[in-house]
Each structure stands twice: as C-alpha cells, then as structure tokens.
Enzyme design. Structure first.
Site, PDB file in Angstrom:
ATOM      1  N   CYS A 117      -1.482   5.681   7.276  1.00 32.72           N
ATOM      2  CA  CYS A 117      -2.490   5.219   7.316  1.00 32.72           C
ATOM      3  C   CYS A 117      -2.603   4.241   8.542  1.00 32.72           C
ATOM      4  O   CYS A 117      -1.724   3.616   8.881  1.00 32.72           O
ATOM      5  CB  CYS A 117      -3.124   4.412   6.126  1.00 32.72           C
ATOM      6  SG  CYS A 117      -4.880   3.676   6.288  1.00 32.72           S
ATOM      7  N   CYS A 172       0.593  -1.260   0.071  1.00 29.11           N
ATOM      8  CA  CYS A 172       0.032   0.149  -0.014  1.00 29.11           C
ATOM      9  C   CYS A 172       0.881   1.113   0.044  1.00 29.11           C
ATOM     10  O   CYS A 172       1.763   1.417   0.819  1.00 29.11           O
ATOM     11  CB  CYS A 172      -0.910  -0.106   1.213  1.00 29.11           C
ATOM     12  SG  CYS A 172      -1.920   1.668   1.208  1.00 29.11           S
ATOM     13  N   CYS A 198      -6.971   1.443  -1.445  1.00 30.55           N
ATOM     14  CA  CYS A 198      -6.700   0.196  -0.337  1.00 30.55           C
ATOM     15  C   CYS A 198      -7.008  -1.070  -0.720  1.00 30.55           C
ATOM     16  O   CYS A 198      -7.728  -1.700  -1.420  1.00 30.55           O
ATOM     17  CB  CYS A 198      -7.894   0.635   0.601  1.00 30.55           C
ATOM     18  SG  CYS A 198      -7.716  -0.555   2.015  1.00 30.55           S
ATOM     19  N   ASP A 248     -30.053 -11.212  19.385  1.00 29.43           N
ATOM     20  CA  ASP A 248     -29.333  -9.800  19.341  1.00 29.43           C
ATOM     21  C   ASP A 248     -30.182  -8.689  19.905  1.00 29.43           C
ATOM     22  O   ASP A 248     -31.235  -8.827  19.640  1.00 29.43           O
ATOM     23  CB  ASP A 248     -29.131  -9.535  17.864  1.00 29.43           C
ATOM     24  CG  ASP A 248     -27.425  -8.822  17.840  1.00 29.43           C
ATOM     25  OD1 ASP A 248     -26.659  -9.354  17.344  1.00 29.43           O
ATOM     26  OD2 ASP A 248     -27.759  -7.482  18.112  1.00 29.43           O
ATOM     27  N   CYS A 284     -13.134 -11.545  19.049  1.00 29.81           N
ATOM     28  CA  CYS A 284     -12.211 -10.789  18.314  1.00 29.81           C
ATOM     29  C   CYS A 284     -11.323  -9.994  19.047  1.00 29.81           C
ATOM     30  O   CYS A 284     -10.693  -8.907  18.564  1.00 29.81           O
ATOM     31  CB  CYS A 284     -13.149  -9.625  17.209  1.00 29.81           C
ATOM     32  SG  CYS A 284     -14.229  -8.518  18.118  1.00 29.81           S
ATOM     33  N   ASP A 320     -20.716 -14.580  20.001  1.00 28.75           N
ATOM     34  CA  ASP A 320     -19.608 -13.879  19.326  1.00 28.75           C
ATOM     35  C   ASP A 320     -20.019 -12.376  19.718  1.00 28.75           C
ATOM     36  O   ASP A 320     -20.528 -11.618  18.942  1.00 28.75           O
ATOM     37  CB  ASP A 320     -19.962 -14.099  17.915  1.00 28.75           C
ATOM     38  CG  ASP A 320     -18.896 -13.445  16.923  1.00 28.75           C
ATOM     39  OD1 ASP A 320     -18.112 -12.844  17.264  1.00 28.75           O
ATOM     40  OD2 ASP A 320     -19.033 -13.419  15.677  1.00 28.75           O
ATOM     41  N   CYS A 369      -3.293  -0.585   8.512  1.00 30.43           N
ATOM     42  CA  CYS A 369      -2.324  -1.966   8.429  1.00 30.43           C
ATOM     43  C   CYS A 369      -1.077  -1.799   9.058  1.00 30.43           C
ATOM     44  O   CYS A 369      -0.212  -1.225   8.289  1.00 30.43           O
ATOM     45  CB  CYS A 369      -2.185  -2.326   6.869  1.00 30.43           C
ATOM     46  SG  CYS A 369      -3.764  -2.685   5.937  1.00 30.43           S
ATOM     47  N   TYR A 395     -25.605 -12.901  20.430  1.00 29.40           N
ATOM     48  CA  TYR A 395     -24.983 -11.729  19.782  1.00 29.40           C
ATOM     49  C   TYR A 395     -24.981 -12.324  18.122  1.00 29.40           C
ATOM     50  O   TYR A 395     -24.004 -12.300  17.349  1.00 29.40           O
ATOM     51  CB  TYR A 395     -23.503 -11.523  19.989  1.00 29.40           C
ATOM     52  CG  TYR A 395     -23.548 -10.910  21.509  1.00 29.40           C
ATOM     53  CD1 TYR A 395     -23.662  -9.964  21.984  1.00 29.40           C
ATOM     54  CD2 TYR A 395     -23.068 -12.164  22.391  1.00 29.40           C
ATOM     55  CE1 TYR A 395     -23.235  -9.452  23.415  1.00 29.40           C
ATOM     56  CE2 TYR A 395     -22.832 -11.933  23.960  1.00 29.40           C
ATOM     57  CZ  TYR A 395     -22.905 -10.654  24.235  1.00 29.40           C
ATOM     58  OH  TYR A 395     -22.669 -10.348  25.545  1.00 29.40           O
ATOM     59  N   GLN A 422     -19.596 -10.675   9.040  1.00 26.72           N
ATOM     60  CA  GLN A 422     -18.127 -10.719   8.854  1.00 26.72           C
ATOM     61  C   GLN A 422     -17.506 -10.005   7.759  1.00 26.72           C
ATOM     62  O   GLN A 422     -18.343 -10.270   6.591  1.00 26.72           O
ATOM     63  CB  GLN A 422     -17.771 -12.205   9.157  1.00 26.72           C
ATOM     64  CG  GLN A 422     -17.996 -13.064  10.512  1.00 26.72           C
ATOM     65  CD  GLN A 422     -17.206 -12.673  11.520  1.00 26.72           C
ATOM     66  OE1 GLN A 422     -16.305 -11.797  11.459  1.00 26.72           O
ATOM     67  NE2 GLN A 422     -17.487 -13.102  12.744  1.00 26.72           N
TER      68      GLN A 422
END
Length: 450
Positions: free
Chosen positions: A79, A73, A158, A334, A407, A380, A82, A313, A284
């Site tokens: 940025c 990139c 991107c 949810d 996550c 989740d 990443c 969730y 996702q």
C-alpha cells in the site's frame, strides 16, 4: 563506478530525504533508496540513474537499524499510504524536523531560521477523520499501490482510521461488484465508480459516506440503492452523499451533488471552533493534531483587539474562527464556494459574529487592503504553495505579521525566500498531522522589517 539500472548494490543509509526515501552514497554518487531507513545497510536494486544521483529499491536488509519497529498494518509495503510505519515514532519526529530545516536552508536560502522540535500527534494510529479510497477495474476498492500507483490495492483494514472504516470499505466493494458496473476509466470517460470518501467526527461521533461517480446515466438507481443499504447495515452512519465528477483528473472531489440520504454534513470541534464540514469542503484530517496546530497559529498571530486578521485559503474556517477572540474582525477567503458555505455555517455554530467569509481571489482582496493593511495575514495554501500573485500582494500590502501554514516544506521554502525580501522569518514549527507518512505540516512566523 559505472552504475546502471538493475545493478544490485550494498548501501549504507545515512538519512531520510524529503519525500521519505533513504539517502546513501556510493563512490560519490547519491542514491535515493525506497524502503530503507537511516542506520540500515541494505541490498538494493537500482531503478534509474540520472545526472548526479540514482534511485533504488531496498530488496533485503543486511543490517537493521535499532529504530525499526514491526509495522501494524498487514498491507504495509504494498500500500502507498504509510512509507514510515516501520520507523519508531520518535525517530519520525526527529527526521521531519531535520527535513524542514534542511529544505529551508537548501531551497530557501534560510539556514539560520530557528526550527523547533516537531510537535507530536496525540494519536499515532486511528488519527484520521477522513480517508479517500479509489475504485479501479471490475472491481477494486482501496488505496493505490506504493510502487505502482496506477494499481488499486483491495484493503480490508487501515489502522490510520477507526475500524468502522474498513468494514464500510469492504461492504461498499461487495455491493458495487454486485451491480456489475465498472469503475470509471479516465482514459475513456466510461464507467461509474470513482471514489469513496469516509469521514467521522470526534465531536459527536457522526459518520459520513461519500460516493463519487462519473457522469454515467446508470449510476443513479445503483447509487441510491447502495446508500439505503449502507445506512441500514451500518446504523452508526449518519449520512450518505452521492456526487458526480466529469473532469478526468483522479481527485476525490465532486462537482455536483446528486443524492443526500440522512445528514449530508458533519459537525466537528477544533480548538475554539465548531465546524460544519460539508462533503467536499477542506478540513484538517487529524483532529487532535489540528488542535495543536491552531494553538501555534493563534500564538504566532498574537492579538489586536482593534485590528483585523485575514485568513487566506480558509477552507471550512477553522483557523479564522480560532483567531476570532483575539481580533476585532477576521476575514476568511477561499476560492471554493463550498468551503465558504461551510465556513459561514461554522461561524454561526461557533457564535463568531466578528468573522466574515467570502469566495474571493486572495491577491485581489489583499490589493484592496493596500491602504489599510490587516494586522496579520494567515495563509494555509495547498501543497503547491501560495500563488506567486498572492506572495506579491502580501509584499505590496505589507501586514505587520504573516503566519504561513504549509503541508509541503519545498513550496514553503520557495515562498519564504520571496517573503524574506521584506520579512524576518522568526520561527518555524513542524507539526505532525500525518504519523507514519513522510508528509510534514509546518507553521512559519514572519515579522515585517522596519
């Protein structure tokens, strides 16, 4: 050594910390170094000194690591998207596994839990099916800067998303500048433009542009013209949606949908599920890696043709719908009504007649099942982890199995520590849904003791 801010130090980086920074030691002091990789010796400037550790920024590489690669990139380094693009992909997978294991041991008191090798993403570039871009000032549109998140960097490409996304971002920036309307300022509540969210479907190629504005009266006509212009300029765009958000928090999530041009949703295929994804519903963002994630969750949940699976969730219903063939009934919960709307539509598309979705509080729903617990609970939660009330309700309800998708390894470790009062954590599998970033997804499998 009396270390102080602005000191320049030569540091040898040994590993990567959770969150992505390099870890070095100098005279017994731990130094977290932004922009440094394991195996490198760098010249770094100290930014903060705290009790027991310091923070620094790498300014020059003295000795490179053989695991370093050339970033793809042109915005890398400025940025904030990443932070690991300079690290070889197999090394990224190794360190993500190490960070999950270390975090479970340090924060969760679970040093002996088997942690599998990280499951790789099928694609390491162009893998994102959704990107969120922020507006600022008069007028910037792009991603937030790495070391100054208050600033928005105008990007023209991107590599994490397909090239069409960069073309639309550039066009939207140009068209919004021509309106003369400023970006929304959360400090004053004035201004118009807040976020641009782009989504695409790997299932049927459909594409959706979603503009989120503040509640300015000046927005309506300008946004309608923007939508019509985009759909004419980019025939591959199948829909344009405008939402309004009054809350000042900088979240790319509308509160009220105002305009829909074309088709206001996407259809996506993930595992055995066909999903109807609304603009603000959770799904996702890495379609290929999500397939692997769903396969792992389905395997760990096992099956019970006479039993019930409960998906907390549940978002747009991807996990629940993949569990449907293995259970007599699957219930998805949810708190977000829009996610439940997506999940119900997805159940119809998937012909999953044994799936029931409802907008409900997870803890209350679990307590209602205390006398007849489900076979398995799958959850989740967002990065903050499960609410304490949900963990307490799982312990009271005592399903035979729990599959926890996370996550955030730190909140996963916190919640597993609590669940370990009654459950054995039998395995944890990291899954790389976010190549070139320090973000880690992990699936933990738990079995009720006794």
């Amino acid at each position: 050594m009396n270390m102080q801010a602005n000191d320049e130090l030569e540091l040898s980086v040994a590993r990567l910390a959770l969150g992505g920074r390099g870890v070095a030691r100098l005279d017994g002091m731990v130094v977290f170094v932004d922009g440094a990789l394991p195996g490198e010796t760098v010249m770094a400037k100290v930014t903060q000194v705290k009790k027991g550790f310091a923070e620094a920024v790498a300014e020059r590489i003295i000795t490179p690591t053989p695991e370093a690669v050339e970033p793809r990139c042109p915005h890398f380094g400025v940025c904030g998207g990443c932070d690991w693009q300079r690290l070889d992909y197999p090394a990224q997978l190794f360190w993500k596994r190490e960070q999950v294991a270390e975090t479970l041991a340090r924060l969760g008191g679970l040093p002996d839990v088997p942690v599998a090798d990280t499951v790789a993403s099928p694609e390491v570039y162009g893998y994102r099916n959704k990107m969120e871009f922020a507006f600022a000032g008069r007028l910037h549109l792009g991603l937030r800067e790495r070391r100054n998140p208050a600033r928005v960097l105008d990007i023209d490409t991107c590599p994490l998303m397909a090239p069409w996304a960069g073309e639309v971002v550039n066009a939207v920036r140009e068209l919004c500048r021509e309106t003369g309307l400023a970006a929304y300022d959360p400090r004053t509540g004035k201004g118009v433009w807040r976020h641009l969210v782009l989504r695409d479907s790997r299932h049927d190629g459909s594409r959706l542009a979603h503009i989120i504005t503040g509640p300015s009266r000046a927005a309506g006509d300008a946004v309608h013209t923007l939508g019509k212009t985009l759909l004419a300029r980019f025939p591959e765009l199948t829909g344009f949606v405008h939402s309004v958000r009054r809350a000042p928090t900088p979240v790319a999530h509308g509160e009220r949908q105002s305009i829909v041009l074309g088709r206001g949703h996407l259809t996506e295929k993930m595992g055995q599920a066909t999903l109807r994804v609304l603009p603000d519903a959770f799904a996702q963002t890495n379609t290929g890696a999500a397939q692997s994630l769903y396969e792992i969750v389905t395997r760990e949940a096992s099956s019970d043709p006479a039993g019930t699976a409960l998906d907390l969730y549940c978002g747009s219903g991807g996990l629940a719908l993949n569990l449907a063939p293995a259970f007599a009934e699957v219930r998805g919960l949810d708190i977000d009504p829009r996610s439940i709307e997506s999940a119900k539509a997805s159940a119809k598309l998937s012909e999953a007649h044994n799936c029931v979705f409802e907008a409900a509080d997870a803890a209350d729903a679990l307590d209602d099942l205390a006398g007849d617990p489900p076979t398995v609970v799958v959850l989740d939660p967002p990065r903050a982890g499960a609410a304490p009330e949900v963990i307490a309700a799982i312990l009271r309800t005592a399903p035979g199995r729990v599959v926890y998708v996370s996550c955030n390894p730190a909140t996963l470790a916190r919640d597993l520590k609590r669940l370990a009062e009654a459950y054995d954590v039998t395995s944890v599998t990291p899954v790389d849904l976010f190549p070139h970033t320090a973000h880690i997804e992990a699936v933990a499998s738990l079995t009720l003791r006794g």
